[in-house]
Design a protein around this motif. Structure first.
Motif, PDB file in Angstrom:
ATOM      1  N   ARG A 147     -12.483   6.377  18.690  1.00 22.63           N
ATOM      2  CA  ARG A 147     -12.774   6.502  17.565  1.00 22.63           C
ATOM      3  C   ARG A 147     -13.578   5.388  16.845  1.00 22.63           C
ATOM      4  O   ARG A 147     -13.322   4.223  17.197  1.00 22.63           O
ATOM      5  CB  ARG A 147     -11.360   6.615  16.598  1.00 22.63           C
ATOM      6  CG  ARG A 147     -10.584   7.953  16.944  1.00 22.63           C
ATOM      7  CD  ARG A 147      -9.474   8.096  15.961  1.00 22.63           C
ATOM      8  NE  ARG A 147      -9.324   9.585  15.848  1.00 22.63           N
ATOM      9  CZ  ARG A 147      -8.498  10.173  14.825  1.00 22.63           C
ATOM     10  NH1 ARG A 147      -7.789   9.386  14.110  1.00 22.63           N
ATOM     11  NH2 ARG A 147      -8.217  11.414  14.668  1.00 22.63           N
ATOM     12  N   HIS A 154       0.879  -1.164  -0.202  1.00 20.47           N
ATOM     13  CA  HIS A 154      -0.015   0.199  -0.100  1.00 20.47           C
ATOM     14  C   HIS A 154       0.780   1.391  -0.017  1.00 20.47           C
ATOM     15  O   HIS A 154       0.656   2.239   0.811  1.00 20.47           O
ATOM     16  CB  HIS A 154      -1.062   0.109   1.268  1.00 20.47           C
ATOM     17  CG  HIS A 154      -2.216   0.613   0.856  1.00 20.47           C
ATOM     18  ND1 HIS A 154      -2.816   1.579   1.588  1.00 20.47           N
ATOM     19  CD2 HIS A 154      -3.107   0.454  -0.288  1.00 20.47           C
ATOM     20  CE1 HIS A 154      -3.946   1.966   0.898  1.00 20.47           C
ATOM     21  NE2 HIS A 154      -4.316   1.187   0.000  1.00 20.47           N
ATOM     22  N   ARG A 202     -10.410  -1.535  -1.355  1.00 16.80           N
ATOM     23  CA  ARG A 202     -10.185  -2.941  -0.746  1.00 16.80           C
ATOM     24  C   ARG A 202     -11.143  -3.138   0.170  1.00 16.80           C
ATOM     25  O   ARG A 202     -11.764  -4.657   0.532  1.00 16.80           O
ATOM     26  CB  ARG A 202      -8.850  -2.923   0.213  1.00 16.80           C
ATOM     27  CG  ARG A 202      -7.601  -2.787  -0.826  1.00 16.80           C
ATOM     28  CD  ARG A 202      -6.264  -2.380   0.090  1.00 16.80           C
ATOM     29  NE  ARG A 202      -6.675  -1.197   0.966  1.00 16.80           N
ATOM     30  CZ  ARG A 202      -5.713  -0.632   1.871  1.00 16.80           C
ATOM     31  NH1 ARG A 202      -4.748  -1.482   2.104  1.00 16.80           N
ATOM     32  NH2 ARG A 202      -6.041   0.409   2.791  1.00 16.80           N
TER      33      ARG A 202
HETATM   34  C1  SDX Z   1      -4.345   0.948   7.825  1.00 17.11           C
HETATM   35  O1  SDX Z   1      -1.654   4.337   5.176  1.00 17.11           O
HETATM   36  C2  SDX Z   1      -2.179   3.266   4.761  1.00 17.11           C
HETATM   37  O2  SDX Z   1      -2.330   3.129   3.891  1.00 17.11           O
HETATM   38  C3  SDX Z   1      -2.634   2.356   6.275  1.00 17.11           C
HETATM   39  C4  SDX Z   1      -3.532   0.927   5.396  1.00 17.11           C
HETATM   40  C5  SDX Z   1      -2.443   0.061   4.690  1.00 17.11           C
HETATM   41  O3  SDX Z   1      -2.773  -0.782   3.889  1.00 17.11           O
HETATM   42  O4  SDX Z   1      -1.327  -0.020   4.999  1.00 17.11           O
HETATM   43  O5  SDX Z   1      -4.569   1.452   4.712  1.00 17.11           O
HETATM   44  C6  SDX Z   1      -4.041   0.113   6.562  1.00 17.11           C
HETATM   45  O6  SDX Z   1      -3.824   1.350   8.533  1.00 17.11           O
HETATM   46  C7  SDX Z   1      -5.908   1.698   7.546  1.00 17.11           C
HETATM   47  C8  SDX Z   1      -6.397   2.599   8.920  1.00 17.11           C
HETATM   48  C9  SDX Z   1      -6.833   1.787   9.977  1.00 17.11           C
HETATM   49  N1  SDX Z   1      -6.757   2.648  11.018  1.00 17.11           N
HETATM   50  C10 SDX Z   1      -7.910   3.109  11.681  1.00 17.11           C
HETATM   51  O7  SDX Z   1      -9.170   2.155  11.321  1.00 17.11           O
HETATM   52  C11 SDX Z   1      -8.297   3.615  12.975  1.00 17.11           C
HETATM   53  C12 SDX Z   1      -9.193   4.958  13.055  1.00 17.11           C
HETATM   54  N2  SDX Z   1      -8.864   5.828  11.719  1.00 17.11           N
HETATM   55  C13 SDX Z   1      -8.338   6.806  12.264  1.00 17.11           C
HETATM   56  O8  SDX Z   1      -7.422   6.808  13.358  1.00 17.11           O
HETATM   57  C14 SDX Z   1      -7.665   7.667  11.276  1.00 17.11           C
HETATM   58  O9  SDX Z   1      -8.850   7.885  10.250  1.00 17.11           O
HETATM   59  C15 SDX Z   1      -6.517   7.389  10.263  1.00 17.11           C
HETATM   60  C16 SDX Z   1      -5.372   7.135  11.293  1.00 17.11           C
HETATM   61  C17 SDX Z   1      -6.702   6.158   9.548  1.00 17.11           C
HETATM   62  C18 SDX Z   1      -6.021   8.562   9.567  1.00 17.11           C
HETATM   63  O10 SDX Z   1      -5.633   9.470  10.141  1.00 17.11           O
HETATM   64  P1  SDX Z   1      -5.161  10.910   9.568  1.00 17.11           P
HETATM   65  O11 SDX Z   1      -5.173  10.912   8.136  1.00 17.11           O
HETATM   66  O12 SDX Z   1      -4.167  11.431  10.414  1.00 17.11           O
HETATM   67  O13 SDX Z   1      -6.591  11.832  10.086  1.00 17.11           O
HETATM   68  P2  SDX Z   1      -6.732  12.580  11.312  1.00 17.11           P
HETATM   69  O14 SDX Z   1      -6.500  11.647  12.475  1.00 17.11           O
HETATM   70  O15 SDX Z   1      -5.962  13.911  11.405  1.00 17.11           O
HETATM   71  O16 SDX Z   1      -8.230  12.679  11.142  1.00 17.11           O
HETATM   72  C19 SDX Z   1      -8.825  13.939  10.367  1.00 17.11           C
HETATM   73  C20 SDX Z   1     -10.191  14.469  11.168  1.00 17.11           C
HETATM   74  C21 SDX Z   1      -9.930  14.523  12.492  1.00 17.11           C
HETATM   75  O17 SDX Z   1     -11.193  15.465  13.129  1.00 17.11           O
HETATM   76  P3  SDX Z   1     -10.802  17.146  13.006  1.00 17.11           P
HETATM   77  O18 SDX Z   1      -9.685  17.115  14.080  1.00 17.11           O
HETATM   78  O19 SDX Z   1     -10.699  17.376  11.934  1.00 17.11           O
HETATM   79  O20 SDX Z   1     -12.268  17.474  13.542  1.00 17.11           O
HETATM   80  O21 SDX Z   1     -11.142  13.166  11.125  1.00 17.11           O
HETATM   81  C22 SDX Z   1     -11.286  12.617  12.412  1.00 17.11           C
HETATM   82  C23 SDX Z   1     -10.164  13.067  13.158  1.00 17.11           C
HETATM   83  O22 SDX Z   1     -10.887  13.316  14.715  1.00 17.11           O
HETATM   84  N3  SDX Z   1     -11.422  11.122  12.403  1.00 17.11           N
HETATM   85  C24 SDX Z   1     -12.106  10.308  13.047  1.00 17.11           C
HETATM   86  C25 SDX Z   1     -11.667   9.122  12.533  1.00 17.11           C
HETATM   87  N4  SDX Z   1     -10.755   9.213  11.534  1.00 17.11           N
HETATM   88  C26 SDX Z   1     -10.510  10.361  11.619  1.00 17.11           C
HETATM   89  N5  SDX Z   1     -13.325  10.535  13.743  1.00 17.11           N
HETATM   90  C27 SDX Z   1     -13.902   9.305  14.341  1.00 17.11           C
HETATM   91  N6  SDX Z   1     -13.470   8.124  13.803  1.00 17.11           N
HETATM   92  C28 SDX Z   1     -12.422   7.877  12.906  1.00 17.11           C
HETATM   93  N7  SDX Z   1     -12.080   6.743  12.836  1.00 17.11           N
END
Ligand code: SDX
Length: 392
Positions: A265, A194, A280
């Motif tokens: 989250r 990825h 995916r």
């Molecule tokens: C993988 O990079 C890759 O390609 C990774 C991956 C791979 O194949 O290698 O695709 C695999 O890791 C997928 C992601 C799995 N993680 C999760 O499902 C955990 C939940 N998701 C988040 O923690 C978050 O969305 C990330 C880590 C995936 C992305 O984080 P970013 O890009 O740093 O985004 P951010 O944390 O700055 O969030 C942006 C906004 C924020 O709100 P505001 O501060 O703007 O008000 O969106 C919100 C966040 O609070 N937000 C969420 C959220 N994810 C982001 N709010 C609630 N639930 C969530 N899941």
């Protein structure tokens, strides 16, 4: 200052390298390995072909594939002393910590694998880890279950052999379940690479100091372990279970996810790159329905997951932030239906991501990338004289 004018936390706007392995388009939800679409590969290829494609850049001929598999099998024996390291862990140890340690320990038993200056040395290190890693993956499960370790069967396919080592019962012949084999094969393909995600960037930067392949992979496993990355697939199931125990009240958890004061989250939602949908996740969602139906598994967790997705798709908080299900949202539901325990979900992610880590590490070394060493903007104290302890 040292000339640095901007800081880019989490490297959200920084490109770390040129790469010809995987292409992502976050707006359009496009994922391709070496130019082939993930949809076609998930449907028409098998995991061993995709391993070859990612690492060597082309889909293999049958002869190339057969030789590749034979070479891998010839290096799949794991030194018996590794079992002593495995035994030293408590049963309660998380499998990702065990897997990272055992992977790093492989260097001790294969010291020559650190040198990859020649194509032959590189190839040998690659087939060694491709042969031994599935054994380590299976052994982490057997350790947790208190079952005797199994050494696999070289007459089986790559994925079939993983399943046999994981699930065979002592003194019983193991019968393959084609539904499970095909489902795991597809899941591993979907996780295979990825571009510059957190764990792959880790593998590249550790490898950029010319640390060995196994040490670099061990670091990648540790990065993948985090719940914000690969650990999310375990966190999703734990979240869905909590919602089920709580009477299936998805609205309450949606509110928690939106509450800035609540660290909760919606696990399995959101992505740094995909801002519409994760291709995916779309494939895995369809597969979840098929696999559970074929296995005759009726898991209420799947309905809770679909309910959450529907609510999020209609909720301004999620829509405004472009938060959609990612690869981790539905995968655990399939792993569970296969009988894989939840604390093993991220280990399965690591097994899938192994070829991507290897391909990216090999590309970094072949291109002689410089050692990773970013700068900073210093915000600490200015120069001040030392004060002896009597005067503090
Ligand atoms: C993988 O990079 C890759 O390609 C990774 C991956 C791979 O194949 O290698 O695709 C695999 O890791 C997928 C992601 C799995 N993680 C999760 O499902 C955990 C939940 N998701 C988040 O923690 C978050 O969305 C990330 C880590 C995936 C992305 O984080 P970013 O890009 O740093 O985004 P951010 O944390 O700055 O969030 C942006 C906004 C924020 O709100 P505001 O501060 O703007 O008000 O969106 C919100 C966040 O609070 N937000 C969420 C959220 N994810 C982001 N709010 C609630 N639930 C969530 N899941």
């Amino acid at each position: 200052t040292n000339g640095v004018t901007t800081i880019d936390p989490g490297y959200k706007n920084t490109g770390s390298c040129l790469s010809s392995i995987t292409f992502l388009d976050g707006e359009k939800g496009i994922l391709r390995y070496r130019g082939y679409s993930i949809e076609e590969l998930a449907e028409k290829a098998d995991f061993l072909e995709v391993i070859y494609l990612l690492i060597f850049g082309e889909l293999p001929t049958q002869d190339q594939l057969d030789k590749f598999h034979a070479d891998i099998k010839s290096k799949s024996v794991v030194d018996d002393d590794i079992k002593k390291i495995l035994d030293a862990f408590p049963k309660s140890a998380h499998p990702m910590g065990v897997l990272s340690s055992l992977t790093s320990a492989l260097t001790a038993f294969n010291p020559s694998s650190v040198n990859v200056d020649s194509e032959e040395e590189m190839y040998n290190a690659i087939i060694k880890i491709l042969g031994k890693f599935p054994v380590l993956v299976a052994w982490t499960l057997r350790k947790k279950q208190g079952l005797p370790l199994d050494y696999g069967d070289n007459n089986l396919g790559y994925v079939e052999n993983v399943l046999k080592m994981m699930f065979c019962k002592p003194n019983e012949s193991y019968v393959q379940n084609e539904i499970v084999v095909n489902a795991l094969d597809k899941l591993l393909i979907l996780h295979a690479d990825h571009e510059q995600n957190c764990s792959t960037s880790t593998v590249r930067i550790v490898g950029s100091s010319h640390a060995g392949l196994f040490a670099s992979l061990s670091s990648g496993i540790s990065a993948l372990w985090g719940p914000l990355h690969g650990g999310a697939n375990q966190a999703v199931l734990e979240m869905l279970e909590a919602i089920k125990e709580d009477g299936g009240d998805t609205k309450k958890y949606m509110a928690k996810a939106k509450d800035k004061n609540d660290p909760f989250r919606l696990m399995g939602f959101g992505h740094r790159v995909y801002k519409n949908f994760d291709p995916r996740a779309k494939i895995i969602k369809v597969a979840a329905d098929e696999v559970l139906a074929n296995l005759g598994v009726d898991d209420p967790i799947l309905d809770i997951a679909k309910g959450l997705e529907q609510e999020a798709l209609n909720d301004p908080y999620f829509v405004d932030r472009k938060l959609y299900p990612n690869v981790d949202f539905y995968s655990g539901i399939i792993y569970r239906a296969m009988g894989i325990p939840v604390e093993m979900f991220t280990v399965m992610f690591a097994l899938g991501r192994l070829p991507g880590w290897i391909a990216q590490w090999r590309e970094m070394r072949e291109r002689k990338e410089p050692i990773g060493r970013p700068r900073q903007i210093y915000t600490g104290e200015n120069l001040r004289p030392f004060v002896s302890v009597e005067k503090r």
